[in-house]
Design a protein around this motif. Structure first.
Motif, PDB file in Angstrom:
ATOM      1  N   MET A  16      64.996-132.364 -19.103  1.00  0.00           N
ATOM      2  CA  MET A  16      64.906-131.379 -18.028  1.00  0.00           C
ATOM      3  C   MET A  16      65.267-129.987 -18.527  1.00  0.00           C
ATOM      4  SD  MET A  16      63.820-132.807 -15.378  1.00  0.00           S
ATOM      5  CE  MET A  16      64.079-131.480 -14.203  1.00  0.00           C
ATOM      6  N   LYS A  17      66.246-129.913 -19.430  1.00  0.00           N
ATOM      7  CA  LYS A  17      66.718-128.609 -19.860  1.00  0.00           C
ATOM      8  C   LYS A  17      65.743-127.909 -20.781  1.00  0.00           C
ATOM      9  CE  LYS A  17      71.567-129.329 -18.972  1.00  0.00           C
ATOM     10  NZ  LYS A  17      72.720-130.050 -19.444  1.00  0.00           N
ATOM     11  N   GLN A  18      64.738-128.654 -21.282  1.00  0.00           N
ATOM     12  CA  GLN A  18      63.822-128.034 -22.224  1.00  0.00           C
ATOM     13  C   GLN A  18      63.150-126.799 -21.636  1.00  0.00           C
ATOM     14  OE1 GLN A  18      61.226-131.047 -23.641  1.00  0.00           O
ATOM     15  NE2 GLN A  18      62.793-131.981 -24.918  1.00  0.00           N
ATOM     16  N   LYS A  19      62.881-126.832 -20.346  1.00  0.00           N
ATOM     17  CA  LYS A  19      62.206-125.667 -19.785  1.00  0.00           C
ATOM     18  C   LYS A  19      62.483-125.526 -18.296  1.00  0.00           C
ATOM     19  CE  LYS A  19      58.809-122.579 -20.263  1.00  0.00           C
ATOM     20  NZ  LYS A  19      57.757-122.047 -21.000  1.00  0.00           N
ATOM     21  N   GLN A  20      63.452-126.262 -17.810  1.00  0.00           N
ATOM     22  CA  GLN A  20      63.555-126.449 -16.387  1.00  0.00           C
ATOM     23  C   GLN A  20      64.609-125.566 -15.759  1.00  0.00           C
ATOM     24  OE1 GLN A  20      61.462-127.903 -14.901  1.00  0.00           O
ATOM     25  NE2 GLN A  20      62.357-127.969 -12.880  1.00  0.00           N
ATOM     26  N   PRO A  21      64.234-124.699 -14.792  1.00  0.00           N
ATOM     27  CA  PRO A  21      65.269-123.937 -14.112  1.00  0.00           C
ATOM     28  C   PRO A  21      66.133-124.894 -13.290  1.00  0.00           C
ATOM     29  CG  PRO A  21      63.120-123.554 -13.077  1.00  0.00           C
ATOM     30  CD  PRO A  21      62.899-124.456 -14.265  1.00  0.00           C
ATOM     31  N   LEU A  22      67.456-124.731 -13.344  1.00  0.00           N
ATOM     32  CA  LEU A  22      68.330-125.679 -12.660  1.00  0.00           C
ATOM     33  C   LEU A  22      68.578-125.247 -11.213  1.00  0.00           C
ATOM     34  CD1 LEU A  22      70.831-126.617 -15.471  1.00  0.00           C
ATOM     35  CD2 LEU A  22      69.086-128.044 -14.456  1.00  0.00           C
ATOM     36  N   THR A  23      67.513-124.963 -10.510  1.00  0.00           N
ATOM     37  CA  THR A  23      67.643-124.638  -9.098  1.00  0.00           C
ATOM     38  C   THR A  23      67.237-125.846  -8.288  1.00  0.00           C
ATOM     39  OG1 THR A  23      65.389-123.849  -9.109  1.00  0.00           O
ATOM     40  CG2 THR A  23      67.113-122.211  -9.418  1.00  0.00           C
ATOM     41  N   ARG A  24      67.645-125.858  -7.037  1.00  0.00           N
ATOM     42  CA  ARG A  24      67.251-126.951  -6.172  1.00  0.00           C
ATOM     43  C   ARG A  24      65.742-126.934  -5.938  1.00  0.00           C
ATOM     44  NH1 ARG A  24      69.738-130.809  -3.428  1.00  0.00           N
ATOM     45  NH2 ARG A  24      71.860-130.707  -4.163  1.00  0.00           N
ATOM     46  N   ARG A  25      65.230-128.099  -5.660  1.00  0.00           N
ATOM     47  CA  ARG A  25      63.792-128.208  -5.437  1.00  0.00           C
ATOM     48  C   ARG A  25      63.327-127.294  -4.307  1.00  0.00           C
ATOM     49  NH1 ARG A  25      61.629-133.826  -3.139  1.00  0.00           N
ATOM     50  NH2 ARG A  25      63.593-133.600  -2.060  1.00  0.00           N
ATOM     51  N   THR A  26      62.276-126.574  -4.595  1.00  0.00           N
ATOM     52  CA  THR A  26      61.621-125.875  -3.489  1.00  0.00           C
ATOM     53  C   THR A  26      60.368-126.664  -3.182  1.00  0.00           C
ATOM     54  OG1 THR A  26      60.530-124.525  -5.123  1.00  0.00           O
ATOM     55  CG2 THR A  26      62.442-123.558  -4.044  1.00  0.00           C
ATOM     56  N   PHE A  27      60.230-127.107  -1.979  1.00  0.00           N
ATOM     57  CA  PHE A  27      59.065-127.912  -1.643  1.00  0.00           C
ATOM     58  C   PHE A  27      57.821-127.043  -1.612  1.00  0.00           C
ATOM     59  CE2 PHE A  27      60.713-131.973  -0.914  1.00  0.00           C
ATOM     60  CZ  PHE A  27      61.982-131.828  -0.387  1.00  0.00           C
ATOM     61  N   ILE A  28      56.787-127.552  -2.179  1.00  0.00           N
ATOM     62  CA  ILE A  28      55.534-126.822  -2.174  1.00  0.00           C
ATOM     63  C   ILE A  28      54.573-127.602  -1.305  1.00  0.00           C
ATOM     64  CG2 ILE A  28      53.641-126.007  -3.626  1.00  0.00           C
ATOM     65  CD1 ILE A  28      55.850-126.220  -5.893  1.00  0.00           C
ATOM     66  N   ARG A  29      54.288-127.066  -0.185  1.00  0.00           N
ATOM     67  CA  ARG A  29      53.403-127.799   0.725  1.00  0.00           C
ATOM     68  C   ARG A  29      52.104-127.022   0.880  1.00  0.00           C
ATOM     69  NH1 ARG A  29      57.259-131.146   3.436  1.00  0.00           N
ATOM     70  NH2 ARG A  29      59.293-130.192   3.287  1.00  0.00           N
ATOM     71  N   THR A  30      51.051-127.528   0.331  1.00  0.00           N
ATOM     72  CA  THR A  30      49.762-126.886   0.543  1.00  0.00           C
ATOM     73  C   THR A  30      48.829-127.883   1.206  1.00  0.00           C
ATOM     74  OG1 THR A  30      49.029-127.568  -1.618  1.00  0.00           O
ATOM     75  CG2 THR A  30      49.931-125.357  -1.461  1.00  0.00           C
ATOM     76  N   THR A  31      48.108-127.437   2.184  1.00  0.00           N
ATOM     77  CA  THR A  31      47.210-128.364   2.880  1.00  0.00           C
ATOM     78  C   THR A  31      46.120-128.848   1.944  1.00  0.00           C
ATOM     79  OG1 THR A  31      46.141-126.414   3.740  1.00  0.00           O
ATOM     80  CG2 THR A  31      47.582-127.597   5.244  1.00  0.00           C
ATOM     81  N   ALA A  89      52.483-131.750 -24.217  1.00  0.00           N
ATOM     82  CA  ALA A  89      53.735-131.639 -23.457  1.00  0.00           C
ATOM     83  C   ALA A  89      54.132-130.171 -23.285  1.00  0.00           C
ATOM     84  CB  ALA A  89      54.841-132.413 -24.165  1.00  0.00           C
ATOM     85  N   LYS A  90      53.891-129.380 -24.332  1.00  0.00           N
ATOM     86  CA  LYS A  90      54.222-127.945 -24.255  1.00  0.00           C
ATOM     87  C   LYS A  90      53.356-127.279 -23.159  1.00  0.00           C
ATOM     88  CE  LYS A  90      54.602-124.189 -27.515  1.00  0.00           C
ATOM     89  NZ  LYS A  90      54.028-123.696 -28.753  1.00  0.00           N
ATOM     90  N   ALA A  91      52.083-127.655 -23.134  1.00  0.00           N
ATOM     91  CA  ALA A  91      51.178-127.076 -22.125  1.00  0.00           C
ATOM     92  C   ALA A  91      51.596-127.524 -20.723  1.00  0.00           C
ATOM     93  CB  ALA A  91      49.740-127.495 -22.421  1.00  0.00           C
ATOM     94  N   MET A  92      52.055-128.775 -20.586  1.00  0.00           N
ATOM     95  CA  MET A  92      52.528-129.267 -19.287  1.00  0.00           C
ATOM     96  C   MET A  92      53.791-128.504 -18.847  1.00  0.00           C
ATOM     97  SD  MET A  92      50.675-131.695 -17.869  1.00  0.00           S
ATOM     98  CE  MET A  92      51.675-132.821 -16.897  1.00  0.00           C
ATOM     99  N   HIS A  93      54.694-128.285 -19.784  1.00  0.00           N
ATOM    100  CA  HIS A  93      55.903-127.491 -19.477  1.00  0.00           C
ATOM    101  C   HIS A  93      55.500-126.135 -18.924  1.00  0.00           C
ATOM    102  CE1 HIS A  93      59.658-129.411 -20.782  1.00  0.00           C
ATOM    103  NE2 HIS A  93      58.911-130.091 -21.626  1.00  0.00           N
ATOM    104  N   ALA A  94      54.535-125.519 -19.592  1.00  0.00           N
ATOM    105  CA  ALA A  94      54.095-124.189 -19.161  1.00  0.00           C
ATOM    106  C   ALA A  94      53.510-124.246 -17.747  1.00  0.00           C
ATOM    107  CB  ALA A  94      53.066-123.635 -20.146  1.00  0.00           C
ATOM    108  N   GLU A  95      52.943-125.383 -17.372  1.00  0.00           N
ATOM    109  CA  GLU A  95      52.385-125.542 -16.013  1.00  0.00           C
ATOM    110  C   GLU A  95      53.482-125.850 -14.994  1.00  0.00           C
ATOM    111  OE1 GLU A  95      49.399-124.748 -15.357  1.00  0.00           O
ATOM    112  OE2 GLU A  95      48.469-124.827 -17.342  1.00  0.00           O
ATOM    113  N   GLY A  96      54.735-125.911 -15.459  1.00  0.00           N
ATOM    114  CA  GLY A  96      55.848-126.202 -14.538  1.00  0.00           C
ATOM    115  C   GLY A  96      56.134-127.681 -14.398  1.00  0.00           C
TER     116      GLY A  96
END
Ligand SMILES: Cc1ncc(COP(=O)(O)O)c(C=O)c1O
Length: 458
Positions: free
Chosen positions: A7-22, A361-368
């Motif tokens: 998780m620490k490789q690229k992950q901001p340690l903030t709480r999940r923000t839900f992304i809801r798109t129809t 994996a690097k490209a996936m990290h970049a995609e969040g």
């Protein structure tokens, strides 16, 4: 690799923000004459984030471990009482009863960690200096270390690339007159195919210690992992689905075995029906503390509820990943249910224009979407060489046996393949919304669509 490291490789340690798109992150284009046209997804057209495009996912996955204020009064009460160690209150026993009930185990013994649960179990199953234990090589290193700590040799059966767990048909060839036990590892919470393993153990009079350290509530043919062999071992380390910083448990269906574990984990004191005068048997201090137990007992409901969410999202991912050429989801044994400590799939770079797994994996990290390769061929890391070069091990095995043992690692072809091609995401990501799962799928499709450019980009 530990979950938190990934998780620490690229992950901001903030709480999940839900992304809801129809639109759920993707859409299909057209049906032609009653036949489904090849699916095209919006994300495929957009530039990969690694090449300057917009990430598919905003990041901000659920932070782990979770802490709930509601748990604090009970924990504070323990600290204020001054009754911290196992012997000074009843919280550890309460946890043991609750966890045994959750698993349908007859008994549970809490320990300081998963590693100590394994060490205690192997000792109680009479694994002695000079014995051999057959184990899956595709595991966290503690599985190897617990065997080595008992001065026994971890002998590796091969990994099945379809299931990522021990290949039952590779076990029998590894049995020698020194083999004492089999230690299947339910890695990532994927149940091993236990029927053939238990049948082999019966045939050769071997005991079975399940490494269920990542498999809380996983099921095989209607029974929980950790209750299938002679003893089962669990970890409650910080990254785990039910964490207490450190912590572990041994579970089983035999009072006699758990009492023996209780004695060995508590300096050799009498335990239940396993009794004698004074320190009548060997032992150590592998005890859980009261505060750990109180933290764990308060998470039973959460574990059950979150397991259902992880399963539903993992099933959804597996059904859809199977449609992407070059991505192979895990095949589960019949009538089994995984709990997904990590969510793995195998990646074939041939379907991604030669884009290596690391670059994928690097490209996936970049995609969040943090993900990565997990275990490598750890038997080449040095710990095994150090063990077999040691005075103690050389005293216990002939040089011919140790050489043949070391050479046999080359035969672990399934394991090598799994180590080189598996990609996994951490369990907290499976607790997000269905729209987040769609975005994970979108990110993979987008990378595949642009894999030639990404491979060239270096
Ligand atoms: C498969 C496996 N076995 C054993 C262990 C050891 O557990 P612990 O870290 O609690 O000692 C772990 C922990 O990550 C594990 O994943």
């Amino acid at each position: 690799m530990r979950m938190e490291k990934l998780m620490k490789q690229k992950q901001p340690l903030t709480r999940r923000t839900f992304i809801r798109t129809t639109a759920a992150g993707s859409f299909a284009l057209g049906w032609l004459g009653g036949r489904q046209a090849p699916m095209a997804f919006a994300s495929e057209a957009s530039k990969p984030a690694l090449l300057g495009g917009t990430p598919v996912h905003k990041g901000g996955w659920l932070k782990w471990p979770e802490w709930r204020e509601a748990w604090e009064p009970a924990v504070l009460k323990v600290f204020r009482s001054g009754h911290w160690f196992r012997g000074s209150d009843s919280h550890v026993e309460e946890f043991e009863q609750g966890y045994a009930q959750l698993l349908g185990a007859k008994r549970c013994l809490a320990t300081a960690s998963g590693t100590t649960a394994l060490i205690v179990s192997l000792h109680v199953m009479d694994v002695q200096a000079g014995d051999e234990v057959i184990v899956s090589p595709y595991t966290f290193i503690a599985s190897y270390n617990a065997i080595l700590a008992n001065m026994a040799l971890p002998v590796f059966a091969d990994t099945d690339p379809e299931t990522l767990t021990i290949n039952p048909s590779s076990i029998e060839a590894q049995i020698t007159e020194r083999t004492r036990a089999i230690m299947p590892v339910h890695i990532f919470g994927i149940p091993c195919d236990m029927d053939p393993i238990l049948a082999l153990a019966g045939k050769h009079k071997l005991t079975v210690v399940e490494d269920a350290c990542q498999a809380w509530l996983a099921e095989y043919k209607g029974r929980k992992c950790g209750t299938l062999g002679d003893l089962g071992c669990f970890s409650f380390q910080e990254s785990k689905h039910i964490p207490s910083g450190e912590g572990g448990a041994v579970t089983g269906m035999s009072d006699e075995l758990i009492d023996k574990c209780g004695s060995y984990h508590n300096c050799g004191h009498s335990c239940g029906t396993y009794k004698g005068n004074g320190f009548f048997t060997r032992g150590g201090n592998y005890r859980m503390t009261q505060a750990q137990a109180v933290i764990l007992s308060q998470q039973f409901d959460k574990l059950v509820k979150q397991t259902a969410v992880r399963r539903a999202n993992a099933d959804y991912l597996s059904a859809n990943l199977g449609q992407i050429p070059g991505i192979t989801p895990v095949h589960l044994p019949q009538d089994s249910r995984a709990v997904w400590h990590l969510y793995p799939y195998r990646y074939d770079q041939a379907h991604f224009n030669g884009l290596s797994r690391d670059k994928f994996a690097k490209a996936m990290h970049a995609e969040g979407i943090p993900c990565g390769g997990i275990y490598h061929e750890q038997y080449y890391d040095g710990l095994i060489d150090e063990a077999i070069a040691s005075r103690g091990f050389k005293r216990l095995w002939s040089s011919e046996r140790l050489k043949a043992y070391r050479d046999s690692f080359q035969e672990l072809k399934g394991n090598k393949q799994v180590c080189e091609t598996t990609v996994a995401m951490t369990q907290n990501m499976l607790l997000a919304d269905r729209s987040d799962m769609d975005q994970i799928l979108d990110a993979i499709r987008k990378i595949q669509a642009h894999s030639a450019e990404l491979a060239k980009a270096g």
